[in-house]
Design a protein around this motif. Structure first.
Motif, PDB file in Angstrom:
ATOM      1  N   ALA A  75       0.756  -1.128  -0.031  1.00  0.00           N
ATOM      2  CA  ALA A  75       0.105  -0.054   0.200  1.00  0.00           C
ATOM      3  C   ALA A  75       0.800   1.305  -0.069  1.00  0.00           C
ATOM      4  CB  ALA A  75      -0.858  -0.079   1.254  1.00  0.00           C
ATOM      5  N   TYR A  76       1.746   1.160   0.635  1.00  0.00           N
ATOM      6  CA  TYR A  76       3.020   2.365   0.803  1.00  0.00           C
ATOM      7  C   TYR A  76       4.131   2.065  -0.022  1.00  0.00           C
ATOM      8  CZ  TYR A  76      -0.006   3.931   4.422  1.00  0.00           C
ATOM      9  OH  TYR A  76      -1.110   4.404   5.296  1.00  0.00           O
ATOM     10  N   ALA A  77       3.937   1.395  -1.277  1.00  0.00           N
ATOM     11  CA  ALA A  77       5.097   1.024  -2.042  1.00  0.00           C
ATOM     12  C   ALA A  77       5.577   2.507  -2.598  1.00  0.00           C
ATOM     13  CB  ALA A  77       4.396   0.493  -3.436  1.00  0.00           C
ATOM     14  N   GLY A  78       6.982   2.525  -2.457  1.00  0.00           N
ATOM     15  CA  GLY A  78       7.852   3.805  -2.847  1.00  0.00           C
ATOM     16  C   GLY A  78       8.120   4.632  -1.722  1.00  0.00           C
ATOM     17  N   ALA A  79       7.584   4.042  -0.620  1.00  0.00           N
ATOM     18  CA  ALA A  79       7.817   4.792   0.741  1.00  0.00           C
ATOM     19  C   ALA A  79       8.811   3.631   1.569  1.00  0.00           C
ATOM     20  CB  ALA A  79       6.867   5.151   1.764  1.00  0.00           C
ATOM     21  N   GLN A  80       9.751   4.263   2.345  1.00  0.00           N
ATOM     22  CA  GLN A  80      10.472   3.170   3.397  1.00  0.00           C
ATOM     23  C   GLN A  80       9.648   2.792   4.344  1.00  0.00           C
ATOM     24  OE1 GLN A  80      14.157   4.942   4.672  1.00  0.00           O
ATOM     25  NE2 GLN A  80      14.670   3.487   5.931  1.00  0.00           N
ATOM     26  N   VAL A  81       9.470   1.458   4.475  1.00  0.00           N
ATOM     27  CA  VAL A  81       8.751   0.851   5.345  1.00  0.00           C
ATOM     28  C   VAL A  81       9.558   0.126   6.420  1.00  0.00           C
ATOM     29  CG1 VAL A  81       6.536  -0.429   5.933  1.00  0.00           C
ATOM     30  CG2 VAL A  81       6.858   0.865   3.923  1.00  0.00           C
ATOM     31  N   SER A  82       9.230   0.456   7.867  1.00  0.00           N
ATOM     32  CA  SER A  82       9.851  -0.325   8.995  1.00  0.00           C
ATOM     33  C   SER A  82       8.865  -1.107   9.870  1.00  0.00           C
ATOM     34  CB  SER A  82      10.817   0.614   9.894  1.00  0.00           C
ATOM     35  OG  SER A  82      11.771   1.141   8.974  1.00  0.00           O
ATOM     36  N   ALA A  83       9.074  -2.025  10.128  1.00  0.00           N
ATOM     37  CA  ALA A  83       7.862  -2.748  11.094  1.00  0.00           C
ATOM     38  C   ALA A  83       8.398  -3.157  12.286  1.00  0.00           C
ATOM     39  CB  ALA A  83       7.497  -3.966  10.212  1.00  0.00           C
ATOM     40  N   ALA A  84       7.198  -3.503  13.297  1.00  0.00           N
ATOM     41  CA  ALA A  84       7.704  -3.813  14.564  1.00  0.00           C
ATOM     42  C   ALA A  84       6.447  -4.852  15.108  1.00  0.00           C
ATOM     43  CB  ALA A  84       7.592  -2.713  15.553  1.00  0.00           C
ATOM     44  N   ASP A 221       9.450   9.742   0.314  1.00  0.00           N
ATOM     45  CA  ASP A 221      10.698  10.237  -0.117  1.00  0.00           C
ATOM     46  C   ASP A 221      10.381  11.834  -0.152  1.00  0.00           C
ATOM     47  OD1 ASP A 221      13.092  11.142  -0.986  1.00  0.00           O
ATOM     48  OD2 ASP A 221      12.795  10.226  -3.013  1.00  0.00           O
ATOM     49  N   LEU A 222      10.913  12.660   0.794  1.00  0.00           N
ATOM     50  CA  LEU A 222      10.754  14.154   0.928  1.00  0.00           C
ATOM     51  C   LEU A 222      12.290  14.849   0.493  1.00  0.00           C
ATOM     52  CD1 LEU A 222       8.414  14.305   3.963  1.00  0.00           C
ATOM     53  CD2 LEU A 222       7.940  14.324   1.685  1.00  0.00           C
ATOM     54  N   SER A 223      13.076  14.220  -0.165  1.00  0.00           N
ATOM     55  CA  SER A 223      14.481  14.556  -0.307  1.00  0.00           C
ATOM     56  C   SER A 223      14.629  15.874  -1.319  1.00  0.00           C
ATOM     57  CB  SER A 223      15.304  13.561  -0.865  1.00  0.00           C
ATOM     58  OG  SER A 223      14.720  12.874  -2.245  1.00  0.00           O
ATOM     59  N   ALA A 234       0.697  14.193   0.471  1.00  0.00           N
ATOM     60  CA  ALA A 234      -0.062  14.300   1.599  1.00  0.00           C
ATOM     61  C   ALA A 234      -1.562  13.599   1.248  1.00  0.00           C
ATOM     62  CB  ALA A 234      -0.546  15.745   2.066  1.00  0.00           C
ATOM     63  N   GLU A 235      -1.926  14.136  -0.190  1.00  0.00           N
ATOM     64  CA  GLU A 235      -3.194  13.602  -0.605  1.00  0.00           C
ATOM     65  C   GLU A 235      -3.122  12.045  -1.204  1.00  0.00           C
ATOM     66  OE1 GLU A 235      -3.664  15.755  -4.250  1.00  0.00           O
ATOM     67  OE2 GLU A 235      -4.334  17.509  -3.152  1.00  0.00           O
ATOM     68  N   MET A 236      -1.763  11.718  -1.345  1.00  0.00           N
ATOM     69  CA  MET A 236      -1.696  10.234  -1.640  1.00  0.00           C
ATOM     70  C   MET A 236      -1.750   9.332  -0.260  1.00  0.00           C
ATOM     71  SD  MET A 236       0.682   7.543  -1.223  1.00  0.00           S
ATOM     72  CE  MET A 236       2.374   8.238  -1.232  1.00  0.00           C
ATOM     73  N   ILE A 237      -1.251   9.974   0.658  1.00  0.00           N
ATOM     74  CA  ILE A 237      -1.165   9.572   2.077  1.00  0.00           C
ATOM     75  C   ILE A 237      -2.257   9.325   2.596  1.00  0.00           C
ATOM     76  CG2 ILE A 237      -0.465   9.595   4.601  1.00  0.00           C
ATOM     77  CD1 ILE A 237       1.749   8.483   2.656  1.00  0.00           C
ATOM     78  N   SER A 238      -3.350  10.409   2.195  1.00  0.00           N
ATOM     79  CA  SER A 238      -4.815  10.279   3.032  1.00  0.00           C
ATOM     80  C   SER A 238      -5.567   9.407   2.332  1.00  0.00           C
ATOM     81  CB  SER A 238      -5.482  11.722   2.797  1.00  0.00           C
ATOM     82  OG  SER A 238      -4.541  12.653   3.597  1.00  0.00           O
ATOM     83  N   SER A 239      -5.533   9.331   0.954  1.00  0.00           N
ATOM     84  CA  SER A 239      -6.645   8.320   0.362  1.00  0.00           C
ATOM     85  C   SER A 239      -5.895   6.865   0.610  1.00  0.00           C
ATOM     86  CB  SER A 239      -6.299   8.660  -1.261  1.00  0.00           C
ATOM     87  OG  SER A 239      -4.886   8.483  -1.911  1.00  0.00           O
TER      88      SER A 239
END
Length: 956
Positions: A75-84, A221-223, A234-239
């Motif tokens: 769902a968050y492809a393209g973002a760096q995801v860490s899990a716990a 990625d906010l580099s 932000a719109e992508m994250i919200s949807s």
């Protein structure tokens, strides 16, 4: 063409002034346009760098992480995801540190399995664990009383099963601001506020995570951030978040937390303020440049009155005269239009390499050219009269003359002022991309100054003339009379506009600079504040800091979060020794109700005299193996050593401020403990203490001195937000312990924190209450320092240096200030050009009057002085009006335009600052320029008196 050239040659002085005005206006407006585009990127990058970890990521919590992990990552492809993964139902048996059990006597364990821990943490001791070994965050290890190499006993509260695991490593976060640590919110303090669950205790053993819940942190990625990219992210994250419970299968167990939409909204508002405030100097330049150019055009038309009347008498139509004026105007504005944009961009690139020459800059230059041609052509479009009518009467120039226009400008400015006083947030009305109120209100205020100055001229001149009529100051009388009968007040209006623009620029720059210093002071609370990266100071840190060159005083402190009412953010508690911190803690006086030292003295006095005993030489005897630690009021823990049956422990040191002893039975059995050589009687630290002198110890027990009388409540100072949340209260829950408190002051802000809800407590009184009542001892987590030491060689510290923070920039606010300074400089240039043109035209227009006066006996010096007096009166009134209105506009604007690098309102609020020397100096400089121009023109005019006398009557 020959006629155009001859007309231009005859009026070359006024045309040169018009060309100067056009070049200055084109350079300023095209430069401001290019800078406005380039400045947006710096502000966004700074805001992203200063944003909190929750505003740069998404935190997802839900059940059955193993089953849903792939779906969340997709769902968050393209973002760096860490899990716990989070284990539940486990407790720590025999916790020997400062951990506080719940009402059932249980200390719970926060067991977690973390992805990629080694990439985000640094080892403090031990080695990264393998197999079934555990890794503890440093604050959790201190609270549970374990170090690497020791064992930790864990109990499954569901089955009663007890397991023992070796602690392989103690670690601390590499970057406390990394969004990764949102997965473990207890990493900084070792436990969450007001809970008895301690951790994180990291393990990879599957048995701890049966039926575990999970967490994921996604970092987009906010580099290379831009406003558009942040908005789209932000719109992508919200949807994605809205659809995640369904698409991932988490269902109702999913909780999604992110501050990215809030960050995007805040950046949009900050950029709206930036664009609006950049429009303000552009409007000021447009008004000032337009006025100067219109003034030159009208003076040009006035000087050509006879010539124009003759052309009309010989058959020239209004269309032909307009064509002549348009051709002349086009010849004036074309060089400025072609040269201005590249020159402005080239000059800006010397300081701002990112500035570009784009289509928007050329469009502004084209609009300036059109406006310039219209301004120079407008006087020629009026309907003419007969030759006699054109040459026999003097035309009154209508600039700001009509009372109706003056009243309209003043009314609009008053309305804008009232709106600014009630201003709360910027609004992009009508999709303009700017806030009309922020953009137009300052310009209306400056115009009001010009209108008021114009309205003040006749009564002031008449009053001055009436006074001077009684004396012998003939030059002053003649000068004031001439000022009162002027058809226009060009120099005065120009000076009012220029002084107002310069005043606003200086005030805004001073306010922003002082606000940065105030923010730095509020954040640090001292010259230097050092926060331990692990939350716990290592042994010897106090001595290490005290030895640094430049250190005058070091005061240890700690802070914690205190839960308020449901739905409210926790309050930040700062505990510092009030008696020792008087010369160290700093604040802006209005935030603490006066000097910080007075507030601390009040806290220290309310805490009463210290009743802690001193550690004295003595002996500790035990019936089995045990280790004893002395706990002191300054947060120091001194390991006195081990004792055993037949091997007592001798205390040879002496030290004041003893709170008590923490005793740990190290043999796994209950031992009897007794101390001798210490003053007073001793008891266990508990709500229901057991008296000595012999104390049975199982696990860990805290021993404190019996109090002969009840201790006074802990004195605290609170902010209004804390008062609103708690009301009138006498108990405060700190670290799970209820502490009696007394509010001695309500202050706007607590030094050292920007939190709205905050509490300042006397550490000496609070530490004594916590340890003697509950056996809780807070280790020092930060150091407040007076002085300017170099701490670059120290490790494990987060540095808050007041000087460094005060030097920091504000990209959003800096753009407005640079633009305003550009407008102020442009105002000076445009005012000088307008004043010079007016003075020259006025002198030429009055050549006949001066010749008549000279014939009647007025000497050249008298006439020159009268012209200087006239300009001095005009310049003085204009400068005073501009100064007053500039201060009013700055008072309304400055607190609204100062933002932090993260695009937030500053804490504490900005307060108007006026650099009186520079502000008054700018006004005086403009007045001197006006007087110098006037003096030069007056001398030149008096030298032409003989020739003017010979030509008297030539036009009759």
């Amino acid at each position: 063409m020959a006629l155009i050239l001859r007309r231009a040659a005859a009026a070359r002085g006024l045309l040169a002034a018009a060309a100067a005005v056009m070049i200055a206006a084109t350079l300023l407006l095209t430069g401001l346009t290019a800078y406005a585009t380039a400045s947006a990127g710096a502000g966004v990058r700074a805001a992203i760098a200063a944003a909190g970890p929750d505003e740069r990521s998404v935190l997802v919590r839900g059940a059955d992480p193993q089953a849903h992990d792939r779906a969340v990552r997709d769902a968050y492809a393209g973002a760096q995801v860490s899990a716990a993964r989070y284990g539940s139902g486990w407790a720590v048996k025999g916790a020997a540190g400062s951990a506080v059990p719940d009402t059932s006597g249980v200390v719970y364990a926060s067991l977690v399995r973390l992805d990629d821990l080694r990439e985000h943490a640094d080892l403090v001791s031990g080695a990264w664990p393998t197999g079934t070994e555990l890794a503890l965050a440093q604050p959790a290890a201190a609270a549970l009383g374990v170090t690497s190499g020791k064992t930790l006993r864990l109990e499954d509260r569901r089955t009663g099963k007890l397991v023992t695991r070796k602690v392989g490593a103690v670690w601390r976060p590499r970057d406390a601001g990394d969004p990764y640590w949102l997965l473990t919110p207890d990493v900084a303090g070792g436990h969450l506020p007001q809970t008895s669950t301690y951790g994180p205790i990291v393990s990879s053993e599957a048995g701890f995570f049966t039926g575990a819940s999970g967490g994921w942190v996604a970092e987009p990625d906010l580099s290379a951030p831009t406003l558009d990219s942040i908005r789209r992210t932000a719109e992508m994250i919200s949807s994605t978040g809205a659809d995640l419970p369904r698409s991932s299968g988490l269902g109702s167990s999913a909780t999604i937390t992110t501050g990215l939409p809030d960050l995007a909204g805040r950046l949009d508002r900050a950029d709206l303020v930036r664009r609006s405030t950049l429009v303000t100097p552009m409007l000021l330049v447009v008004v000032l440049g337009g006025y100067a150019l219109s003034l030159v055009a009208l003076l040009l038309a006035e000087s050509r009155r006879g010539e124009t009347a003759l052309l009309r008498a010989r058959g020239a139509s209004r269309r032909q005269l307009t064509g002549l004026a348009a051709a002349e105007g086009l010849a004036l504005v074309l060089p400025a239009t072609l040269i201005g944009p590249p020159l402005a961009v080239a000059l800006l690139r010397l300081r701002y390499p990112e500035v570009r020459l784009d289509g928007g800059v050329w469009l502004v230059a084209a609009l300036i050219a059109v406006g310039g041609v219209l301004a120079l052509t407008a006087p020629a479009t009026r309907r003419g009269g007969t030759y006699v009518a054109e040459t026999s009467s003097r035309k009154r120039l209508p600039i700001l003359r009509r009372a109706g226009l003056d009243l309209a400008v003043v009314a609009l400015a008053a309305l804008g002022w009232l709106q600014l006083r009630q201003y709360s947030a910027p609004t992009g009305a009508g999709g303009l991309g700017i806030d009309p109120l922020l953009a137009a209100a300052p310009t209306l205020g400056v115009l009001t100054g010009a209108a008021l100055a114009r309205g003040l001229l006749p009564p002031v001149a008449n009053r001055a003339a009436a006074r001077l009529n009684r004396g012998r100051a003939r030059a002053s009388l003649l000068g004031t009379w001439q000022a009162g009968r002027r058809a226009h007040a060009g120099p005065m209006v120009m000076l009012a506009l220029a002084v107002a623009a310069a005043t606003v620029s200086w005030c805004l720059a001073a306010t922003a600079g002082q606000s940065r210093a105030d923010q730095a002071l509020q954040t640090t609370g001292a010259d230097l504040r050092l926060a331990e990266g692990s939350g716990v100071a290592p042994a010897g840190r106090a001595e290490e800091l005290a030895k640094l060159p430049g250190v005058r005083a070091v005061v240890p402190a700690w802070r914690d979060s205190v839960t308020l009412t449901a739905g409210k953010d926790p309050a930040e508690l700062v505990a510092i020794d009030a008696a020792a911190a008087g010369g160290v803690v700093q604040s802006r006086a209005d935030t603490t109700g006066g000097p910080a030292s007075d507030l601390l003295a009040k806290l220290a006095a309310a805490g009463g005299p210290g009743v802690t005993p001193a550690l004295r030489p003595g002996r500790i005897t035990t019936s089995g193996p045990a280790r004893t630690t002395a706990i002191f009021a300054d947060g120091n823990h001194v390991d006195l050593g081990a004792s055993d049956r037949g091997a007592p422990l001798t205390i040879s040191a002496s030290r004041p401020g003893l709170l008590g002893f923490r005793v740990e039975a190290t043999g796994g059995t209950t031992v009897d403990w007794q101390v001798s050589g210490q003053e007073g009687k001793w008891q266990t630290a508990a709500q229901y203490p057991s008296p000595g002198p012999v104390f049975p110890v199982e696990g860990s027990v805290s021993i404190v001195q019996e109090q002969e009388k009840e201790r006074v409540p802990v004195p605290i100072a609170i902010t209004p937000a804390t008062r609103e949340a708690l009301g009138d209260f006498t108990q405060l829950l700190v670290g799970g312990a209820s502490v009696p408190v007394r509010v001695v002051a309500t202050i706007d802000r607590v030094p050292g924190t920007t939190a709205d809800a905050a509490i300042l407590a006397d550490r000496a009184a609070l530490d004594a209450r916590l340890f003697q009542g509950y056996g809780i001892s807070h280790a020092t987590g930060e150091w407040w320092i007076s002085g300017t030491p170099d701490v670059s060689g120290l490790s494990g510290l987060q540095v808050f240096d007041q000087r460094e923070l005060a030097r920091g920039g504000d990209p959003f606010g800096d753009a407005a200030r640079v633009a305003l300074f550009g407008a102020a400089l442009g105002a000076l240039l445009l005012a000088a050009a307008g004043i010079a043109a007016d003075a020259r035209a006025t002198a030429r227009h009055r050549a006949v009057e001066l010749a008549v006066l000279n014939t009647l006996g007025a000497g050249p010096r008298l006439l020159a002085r009268s012209m200087i007096v006239e300009q001095a009166l005009l310049a003085g009134l204009g400068a005073l009006a501009g100064l007053g209105v500039g201060l009013l506009v700055a008072a309304a604007m400055a607190p609204l335009l100062v933002l932090t690098p993260s695009a937030r309102r500053p804490v504490p609020d900005a307060i108007l600052q006026v650099l009186w020397g520079r502000t008054v100096g700018s006004a005086a400089l403009l007045v001197l320029v006006a007087l110098a121009v006037s003096a030069f023109t007056a001398v030149a005019a008096t030298r032409r008196l003989p020739a003017s006398r010979l030509r008297l009557g030539e036009d009759r």
